[in-house]
Design a protein around this motif. Sequence first.
Motif, PDB file in Angstrom:
ATOM      1  N   GLU A  69       0.838  -1.200   0.000  1.00  0.00           N
ATOM      2  CA  GLU A  69       0.000   0.000   0.000  1.00  0.00           C
ATOM      3  C   GLU A  69       0.872   1.249   0.000  1.00  0.00           C
ATOM      4  N   PRO A  70       0.435   2.308  -0.710  1.00  0.00           N
ATOM      5  CA  PRO A  70       1.228   3.545  -0.732  1.00  0.00           C
ATOM      6  C   PRO A  70       1.274   4.200   0.647  1.00  0.00           C
ATOM      7  N   THR A  71       2.421   4.741   0.969  1.00  0.00           N
ATOM      8  CA  THR A  71       2.593   5.447   2.231  1.00  0.00           C
ATOM      9  C   THR A  71       3.598   6.578   2.022  1.00  0.00           C
ATOM     10  N   GLY A  72       3.912   7.302   3.055  1.00  0.00           N
ATOM     11  CA  GLY A  72       4.822   8.434   2.930  1.00  0.00           C
ATOM     12  C   GLY A  72       6.202   8.137   3.474  1.00  0.00           C
ATOM     13  N   VAL A  73       7.118   9.043   3.203  1.00  0.00           N
ATOM     14  CA  VAL A  73       8.490   8.884   3.686  1.00  0.00           C
ATOM     15  C   VAL A  73       8.517   8.849   5.204  1.00  0.00           C
ATOM     16  N   GLU A  74       7.555   9.560   5.830  1.00  0.00           N
ATOM     17  CA  GLU A  74       7.531   9.614   7.286  1.00  0.00           C
ATOM     18  C   GLU A  74       7.253   8.254   7.930  1.00  0.00           C
ATOM     19  N   SER A  75       6.761   7.297   7.129  1.00  0.00           N
ATOM     20  CA  SER A  75       6.488   5.957   7.664  1.00  0.00           C
ATOM     21  C   SER A  75       7.747   5.110   7.755  1.00  0.00           C
ATOM     22  N   LEU A  76       8.823   5.562   7.155  1.00  0.00           N
ATOM     23  CA  LEU A  76      10.060   4.799   7.157  1.00  0.00           C
ATOM     24  C   LEU A  76      10.762   4.934   8.504  1.00  0.00           C
ATOM     25  N   PRO A  77      11.581   3.948   8.867  1.00  0.00           N
ATOM     26  CA  PRO A  77      12.402   4.097  10.074  1.00  0.00           C
ATOM     27  C   PRO A  77      13.261   5.360   9.984  1.00  0.00           C
ATOM     28  N   GLN A  78      13.535   5.944  11.107  1.00  0.00           N
ATOM     29  CA  GLN A  78      14.271   7.214  11.131  1.00  0.00           C
ATOM     30  C   GLN A  78      15.606   7.119  10.399  1.00  0.00           C
ATOM     31  N   SER A  79      16.307   6.037  10.634  1.00  0.00           N
ATOM     32  CA  SER A  79      17.610   5.896   9.983  1.00  0.00           C
ATOM     33  C   SER A  79      17.479   5.818   8.471  1.00  0.00           C
ATOM     34  N   ARG A  80      16.359   5.246   7.978  1.00  0.00           N
ATOM     35  CA  ARG A  80      16.139   5.153   6.526  1.00  0.00           C
ATOM     36  C   ARG A  80      15.671   6.480   5.961  1.00  0.00           C
ATOM     37  N   GLN A  81      14.907   7.248   6.743  1.00  0.00           N
ATOM     38  CA  GLN A  81      14.465   8.560   6.272  1.00  0.00           C
ATOM     39  C   GLN A  81      15.655   9.468   5.973  1.00  0.00           C
ATOM     40  N   LYS A  82      16.697   9.352   6.797  1.00  0.00           N
ATOM     41  CA  LYS A  82      17.874  10.202   6.605  1.00  0.00           C
ATOM     42  C   LYS A  82      18.594   9.886   5.296  1.00  0.00           C
ATOM     43  N   LEU A  83      18.417   8.667   4.788  1.00  0.00           N
ATOM     44  CA  LEU A  83      19.091   8.255   3.545  1.00  0.00           C
ATOM     45  C   LEU A  83      18.205   8.420   2.319  1.00  0.00           C
ATOM     46  N   TYR A  84      16.979   8.897   2.526  1.00  0.00           N
ATOM     47  CA  TYR A  84      16.053   9.019   1.393  1.00  0.00           C
ATOM     48  C   TYR A  84      16.576  10.063   0.397  1.00  0.00           C
ATOM     49  N   ASN A  85      16.570   9.683  -0.876  1.00  0.00           N
ATOM     50  CA  ASN A  85      17.076  10.548  -1.944  1.00  0.00           C
ATOM     51  C   ASN A  85      15.902  11.339  -2.523  1.00  0.00           C
ATOM     52  N   TRP A  86      15.775  12.605  -2.100  1.00  0.00           N
ATOM     53  CA  TRP A  86      14.638  13.419  -2.559  1.00  0.00           C
ATOM     54  C   TRP A  86      14.735  13.734  -4.043  1.00  0.00           C
ATOM     55  N   GLN A  87      15.931  13.772  -4.574  1.00  0.00           N
ATOM     56  CA  GLN A  87      16.084  14.027  -6.009  1.00  0.00           C
ATOM     57  C   GLN A  87      15.560  12.843  -6.829  1.00  0.00           C
ATOM     58  N   ARG A  88      15.766  11.638  -6.340  1.00  0.00           N
ATOM     59  CA  ARG A  88      15.255  10.446  -7.021  1.00  0.00           C
ATOM     60  C   ARG A  88      13.741  10.357  -6.887  1.00  0.00           C
ATOM     61  N   ASN A  89      13.207  10.831  -5.755  1.00  0.00           N
ATOM     62  CA  ASN A  89      11.759  10.944  -5.538  1.00  0.00           C
ATOM     63  C   ASN A  89      11.045   9.600  -5.697  1.00  0.00           C
ATOM     64  N   SER A  90      11.575   8.571  -5.085  1.00  0.00           N
ATOM     65  CA  SER A  90      10.969   7.254  -5.161  1.00  0.00           C
ATOM     66  C   SER A  90       9.638   7.214  -4.399  1.00  0.00           C
ATOM     67  N   LYS A  91       8.688   6.432  -4.897  1.00  0.00           N
ATOM     68  CA  LYS A  91       7.438   6.213  -4.192  1.00  0.00           C
ATOM     69  C   LYS A  91       7.654   5.127  -3.137  1.00  0.00           C
ATOM     70  N   VAL A  92       6.944   5.281  -2.007  1.00  0.00           N
ATOM     71  CA  VAL A  92       7.095   4.365  -0.891  1.00  0.00           C
ATOM     72  C   VAL A  92       5.835   3.517  -0.757  1.00  0.00           C
ATOM     73  N   PHE A  93       6.043   2.197  -0.626  1.00  0.00           N
ATOM     74  CA  PHE A  93       4.932   1.257  -0.451  1.00  0.00           C
ATOM     75  C   PHE A  93       5.271   0.333   0.720  1.00  0.00           C
ATOM     76  N   MET A  94       4.239  -0.059   1.443  1.00  0.00           N
ATOM     77  CA  MET A  94       4.454  -0.921   2.615  1.00  0.00           C
ATOM     78  C   MET A  94       3.432  -2.041   2.628  1.00  0.00           C
ATOM     79  N   LYS A  95       3.869  -3.207   3.103  1.00  0.00           N
ATOM     80  CA  LYS A  95       2.989  -4.366   3.218  1.00  0.00           C
ATOM     81  C   LYS A  95       3.116  -4.949   4.625  1.00  0.00           C
ATOM     82  N   ARG A  96       1.956  -5.168   5.266  1.00  0.00           N
ATOM     83  CA  ARG A  96       1.940  -5.818   6.584  1.00  0.00           C
ATOM     84  C   ARG A  96       2.077  -7.324   6.400  1.00  0.00           C
ATOM     85  N   LEU A  97       2.888  -7.936   7.239  1.00  0.00           N
ATOM     86  CA  LEU A  97       3.103  -9.382   7.154  1.00  0.00           C
ATOM     87  C   LEU A  97       2.196 -10.127   8.132  1.00  0.00           C
TER      88      LEU A  97
END
Length: 436
Positions: A408-436
């Motif tokens: 399901e689509p979600t936002g960058v804010e849903s990522l772990p903090q350490s991963r948010q810091k590495l997010y490449n805003w220039q690449r502008n990737s879409k974020v999706f999450m799936k519950r297991l």
Amino acid sequence: MDYTQDYVRWFRNSSPYINAHRGSTFVVLMDGYALQHQNFTNIVNDLALMNSLGVRLVLAFGARPQIMQRLEDRGLSLSYQSGRPVIGPDAMDCIKDAAGSAAIDIQARLSMGLPNSPMHGASIRVTTGNMITARPVGVIDGKDLGHTGLVRKVDCNAINRRLDDGTIVLLPPLGFSPTGEVFSLTAEEVATRTAIELKADKLIVFGEAKGLFDEDGDIIRVMSPRDASQRLDQMPDTDPTKPALQAAWQSSRFGVGRAHLISYQQDGALLEELFTRNGGGTMITQELYEQVRDATIEDVGGILELIQPLEEQGILVRRSRERLENEVDLFTVVELDGMMVGCAALYPFPDAKTGELACVAVHPQYQGGDRGDLILQHIEKRAYRLGLRSLFVLTTHTAHWFRERGFEPTGVESLPQSRQKLYNWQRNSKVFMKRL
């Protein structure tokens, strides 16, 4: 009486193969020498029998000796550049003449229906046409190769429509361009590309030899694509069986379940190969050679080769060999007979109970199947064992694929903090999450 009993026994034993082959798609490759051989009429009769049993047949043929004869008759010869012929307009006229005449001869043979002949009452339909789109090879080392071409596209829809009607499709060693040009192709490339793109069940190659032989002179019944590749590396270019083996190996490597090498000189070779348990020639098969597993350090080279084209296209983030060597334990791979055809990585974030699914890649020739799903299932099981509750993925090109599999689509804010810091805003990737 004994002959009758043998016949009944053979017919009963062949019935499972008759049922198995009905509705299957076979691509048959014959070179120009097969068309000239005295056994060709018997081959045509066997093809007619296959058609009557419900096998969908595509016949790709060559015409090299016929072409060379026409060139000689007109006082012409071919020059070569890097192993490929340089084909001018006059030579192309000879090629079209030879290929067209061969196609007409094959259609005539398949139209026979004399009483007391194997094809009496067969009423076989044959079709040919512009089903192969080609492009010029172009200029090599400063030399324009003229009408020498390469297969650009196979019109699978057109071929399948005719096969669905019970028609045998005939493919000459010619291709056509959108600009109205005609190009000379190798029959091996036409057959191989057609078998791969049609997802044919078999490629059957008629050659001079009965098949491949071991050091003791015994026929090799079954061979893996890996062994076929090694055999090709050892063969000199002058070996007459090399083009046939190359076609069989290439098709089996890229999705055709089985490829068969048989002799056009042997009466009944086709029936023996397809309707008896031991066969008569050499079969190359990829079956039972595919596995999904955790990656090891030996897989780094294969992973790099697989992901490099996607990195160059900007679909995947670049990874150095050093990084892959350090992270290879995080990867899952799909190996097909020694060839890496798919991979993905799981980067766990234990504190957040989540993991990143990254570096998902499937070889272009193996897309459209279920290998991506197999990788995802393996990653999900791995994540579950690690105690993770969700997976997330960042993508720029394949959002729909992940949505179809529960992400399901979600936002960058849903990522772990350490991963948010590495997010490449220039690449502008879409974020999706799936519950297991």
